[in-house]
Enzyme design. Sequence first.
Site, PDB file in Angstrom:
ATOM      1  N   ASN A  48      -8.120  -1.391  -0.983  1.00  0.00           N
ATOM      2  CA  ASN A  48      -7.323  -0.576  -0.064  1.00  0.00           C
ATOM      3  C   ASN A  48      -7.716   0.881  -0.288  1.00  0.00           C
ATOM      4  O   ASN A  48      -7.262   1.517  -1.233  1.00  0.00           O
ATOM      5  CB  ASN A  48      -5.831  -0.789  -0.326  1.00  0.00           C
ATOM      6  CG  ASN A  48      -4.942   0.015   0.609  1.00  0.00           C
ATOM      7  OD1 ASN A  48      -5.413   0.790   1.434  1.00  0.00           O
ATOM      8  ND2 ASN A  48      -3.642  -0.152   0.468  1.00  0.00           N
TER       9      ASN A  48
ATOM     10  N   LYS B  37      -6.987   1.652  -4.130  1.00  0.00           N
ATOM     11  CA  LYS B  37      -6.212   0.636  -4.841  1.00  0.00           C
ATOM     12  C   LYS B  37      -6.987  -0.679  -4.756  1.00  0.00           C
ATOM     13  O   LYS B  37      -7.585  -0.978  -3.723  1.00  0.00           O
ATOM     14  CB  LYS B  37      -4.828   0.466  -4.214  1.00  0.00           C
ATOM     15  CG  LYS B  37      -3.951   1.703  -4.281  1.00  0.00           C
ATOM     16  CD  LYS B  37      -2.623   1.465  -3.587  1.00  0.00           C
ATOM     17  CE  LYS B  37      -1.761   2.714  -3.564  1.00  0.00           C
ATOM     18  NZ  LYS B  37      -0.490   2.505  -2.814  1.00  0.00           N
TER      19      LYS B  37
ATOM     20  N   ARG C 130      -8.121  -3.758   3.483  1.00  0.00           N
ATOM     21  CA  ARG C 130      -7.013  -3.380   4.350  1.00  0.00           C
ATOM     22  C   ARG C 130      -7.489  -2.299   5.315  1.00  0.00           C
ATOM     23  O   ARG C 130      -8.070  -1.294   4.915  1.00  0.00           O
ATOM     24  CB  ARG C 130      -5.853  -2.833   3.527  1.00  0.00           C
ATOM     25  CG  ARG C 130      -4.672  -2.410   4.396  1.00  0.00           C
ATOM     26  CD  ARG C 130      -3.705  -1.509   3.660  1.00  0.00           C
ATOM     27  NE  ARG C 130      -2.570  -1.144   4.508  1.00  0.00           N
ATOM     28  CZ  ARG C 130      -1.896  -0.014   4.386  1.00  0.00           C
ATOM     29  NH1 ARG C 130      -2.239   0.861   3.467  1.00  0.00           N
ATOM     30  NH2 ARG C 130      -0.879   0.245   5.178  1.00  0.00           N
TER      31      ARG C 130
ATOM     32  N   HIS D 173       2.180  -2.222   8.740  1.00  0.00           N
ATOM     33  CA  HIS D 173       2.730  -3.090   7.688  1.00  0.00           C
ATOM     34  C   HIS D 173       2.735  -4.550   8.125  1.00  0.00           C
ATOM     35  O   HIS D 173       3.467  -5.368   7.580  1.00  0.00           O
ATOM     36  CB  HIS D 173       4.158  -2.696   7.303  1.00  0.00           C
ATOM     37  CG  HIS D 173       4.294  -1.344   6.698  1.00  0.00           C
ATOM     38  ND1 HIS D 173       5.449  -0.589   6.822  1.00  0.00           N
ATOM     39  CD2 HIS D 173       3.439  -0.595   5.957  1.00  0.00           C
ATOM     40  CE1 HIS D 173       5.286   0.564   6.196  1.00  0.00           C
ATOM     41  NE2 HIS D 173       4.086   0.587   5.658  1.00  0.00           N
TER      42      HIS D 173
ATOM     43  N   HIS E 169      10.835  -3.683   5.610  1.00  0.00           N
ATOM     44  CA  HIS E 169       9.828  -3.259   4.628  1.00  0.00           C
ATOM     45  C   HIS E 169      10.127  -1.802   4.292  1.00  0.00           C
ATOM     46  O   HIS E 169       9.825  -0.889   5.070  1.00  0.00           O
ATOM     47  CB  HIS E 169       8.420  -3.412   5.223  1.00  0.00           C
ATOM     48  CG  HIS E 169       7.323  -2.949   4.315  1.00  0.00           C
ATOM     49  ND1 HIS E 169       6.446  -3.803   3.692  1.00  0.00           N
ATOM     50  CD2 HIS E 169       6.943  -1.704   3.922  1.00  0.00           C
ATOM     51  CE1 HIS E 169       5.591  -3.116   2.959  1.00  0.00           C
ATOM     52  NE2 HIS E 169       5.872  -1.839   3.090  1.00  0.00           N
TER      53      HIS E 169
ATOM     54  N   ARG F  28       8.112  11.124   6.269  1.00  0.00           N
ATOM     55  CA  ARG F  28       7.972  11.036   7.733  1.00  0.00           C
ATOM     56  C   ARG F  28       9.334  10.955   8.399  1.00  0.00           C
ATOM     57  O   ARG F  28      10.263  10.336   7.886  1.00  0.00           O
ATOM     58  CB  ARG F  28       7.144   9.804   8.110  1.00  0.00           C
ATOM     59  CG  ARG F  28       5.683   9.907   7.751  1.00  0.00           C
ATOM     60  CD  ARG F  28       4.945   8.615   8.058  1.00  0.00           C
ATOM     61  NE  ARG F  28       4.312   8.092   6.856  1.00  0.00           N
ATOM     62  CZ  ARG F  28       3.838   6.861   6.741  1.00  0.00           C
ATOM     63  NH1 ARG F  28       3.944   6.007   7.737  1.00  0.00           N
ATOM     64  NH2 ARG F  28       3.271   6.472   5.618  1.00  0.00           N
TER      65      ARG F  28
ATOM     66  N   ASP G 156      11.279  10.737  -3.303  1.00  0.00           N
ATOM     67  CA  ASP G 156      11.550   9.557  -4.122  1.00  0.00           C
ATOM     68  C   ASP G 156      13.053   9.282  -4.082  1.00  0.00           C
ATOM     69  O   ASP G 156      13.858  10.133  -4.474  1.00  0.00           O
ATOM     70  CB  ASP G 156      11.086   9.800  -5.553  1.00  0.00           C
ATOM     71  CG  ASP G 156      11.137   8.538  -6.410  1.00  0.00           C
ATOM     72  OD1 ASP G 156      12.146   7.809  -6.336  1.00  0.00           O
ATOM     73  OD2 ASP G 156      10.176   8.297  -7.160  1.00  0.00           O
TER      74      ASP G 156
ATOM     75  N   VAL H 297      11.444   0.022  -2.220  1.00  0.00           N
ATOM     76  CA  VAL H 297      12.863   0.348  -2.064  1.00  0.00           C
ATOM     77  C   VAL H 297      13.666  -0.915  -1.775  1.00  0.00           C
ATOM     78  O   VAL H 297      14.714  -1.154  -2.371  1.00  0.00           O
ATOM     79  CB  VAL H 297      13.064   1.390  -0.953  1.00  0.00           C
ATOM     80  CG1 VAL H 297      14.551   1.632  -0.696  1.00  0.00           C
ATOM     81  CG2 VAL H 297      12.363   2.699  -1.310  1.00  0.00           C
TER      82      VAL H 297
ATOM     83  N   GLU I 106       1.130  -8.057  -0.324  1.00  0.00           N
ATOM     84  CA  GLU I 106       0.116  -7.813   0.694  1.00  0.00           C
ATOM     85  C   GLU I 106      -1.278  -8.170   0.192  1.00  0.00           C
ATOM     86  O   GLU I 106      -2.121  -8.641   0.958  1.00  0.00           O
ATOM     87  CB  GLU I 106       0.174  -6.355   1.139  1.00  0.00           C
ATOM     88  CG  GLU I 106       1.460  -6.018   1.886  1.00  0.00           C
ATOM     89  CD  GLU I 106       1.600  -4.537   2.179  1.00  0.00           C
ATOM     90  OE1 GLU I 106       1.192  -4.115   3.282  1.00  0.00           O
ATOM     91  OE2 GLU I 106       2.099  -3.796   1.308  1.00  0.00           O
TER      92      GLU I 106
END
Length: 401
Positions: A12, A19, A93, A182, A210, A243, A284, A333, A386
């Site tokens: 990714n 990642k 991805r 997602h 998600h 966002r 966060d 989360v 994922e």
Amino acid sequence: MSDSTGSVLVVNSGSSSIKYQLVDPTTGEARASGIVERIGEAAGSVRHEVGDAVTQRELPVPDHGVGLRIVLGLFDEVGPSLADAHVVAVGHRVVQGGPRFSGPVLVDAEVERQIDELSPLAPLHNPPNLTGIRVARELLPDVPHVAVFDTAFFHDLPAAAATYAIDRDVAAAYQVRRYGAHGTSHQYVSREVAAFLGRPLEDTNTIVLHLGNGASASAVRGGHAVDTSMGLTPLEGLVMGTRSGDIDPAVLIHLQRNAGMSVDEIDDLLNRRSGLKGMSGENDLRAVHQLAADGDEHARTALEVYTHRIKKYVGAYAAVLGRVDAIAFTAGVGENDDQVRAGALEGLAPLGIELDAERNAGRKKAPTIISTDASRTTVVVLPTNEELAIARQAVEVAGAS
């Protein structure tokens, strides 16, 4: 799965990070994982994990090519050996598949070209995704490479959900529609929820939430997505870490006309300086909770806006589906924040949604029912995976090639 039957390297590539995970697509075991961060900055970092063993290094990583070479070197140096792991595919991805890609595809020069052409629809994501693909194909030329698209699960949304009410010629000329994001997670979680509850997938209606730094909701009927909160880009929908999510489009016009903000400044505002960070100063949620507990009114409002937006989508998707068999919380989360889960579903008992406070308490590392026995809708926390989903799709495509 034994080494003889193969592993998948999942990659990714972000704008300044890579990642990765070496996955057994049958058992779901992550044999190794890691991240390369701060690519292109003066001081980069690499973290490579094999079981409980962690290798951490601070060193310059000028570009993705150097980053991937470092990763492959770590597999050779500290293991597990990619040769011994018998890598049968590399799964990549890719955020935006546009109207062209309705599923995973074997990468060739033409697929690379089309991913590049779709970059205007995801300028922050597709270019680094493509860079990772090109570098990985160069370094691992004898292994099939498969692109798995975030948008594919939402490719066949009903026209009523996918179409924006703007001039149809403009929409067609610039490929403006709801693409979602997602999708790999939403598809994986909706299928796993049905299996976990022992229900036939084709007879299960699920709302998937998600919730991470990026956040999205979907309505899934019988394994097929019928609506989702993210739109042309991953900016629309739920409140996120940085966002804004849903916003009156006239706000953009207002800021341009009256604040003299440029397109790039508005882009930066909505994508990087909004959401939880814009309202509370922190992106966060753990920090936002602490601020709220300390009496910070901005943080309290941020939490209320965050959960209120989720609740609105739950209600809307309950109307779209008509019958909701399950609501699934997933991602960082969704899996770990019991206060958000409680706030998002508070007061929805008239819709047949009732949380059990004791079952909901704490983090969940395995599929867990958190609703009461009397709840008509079963509420589940189901950890997403994922990387495993990408690995399995990559094996399927590579095996068919």
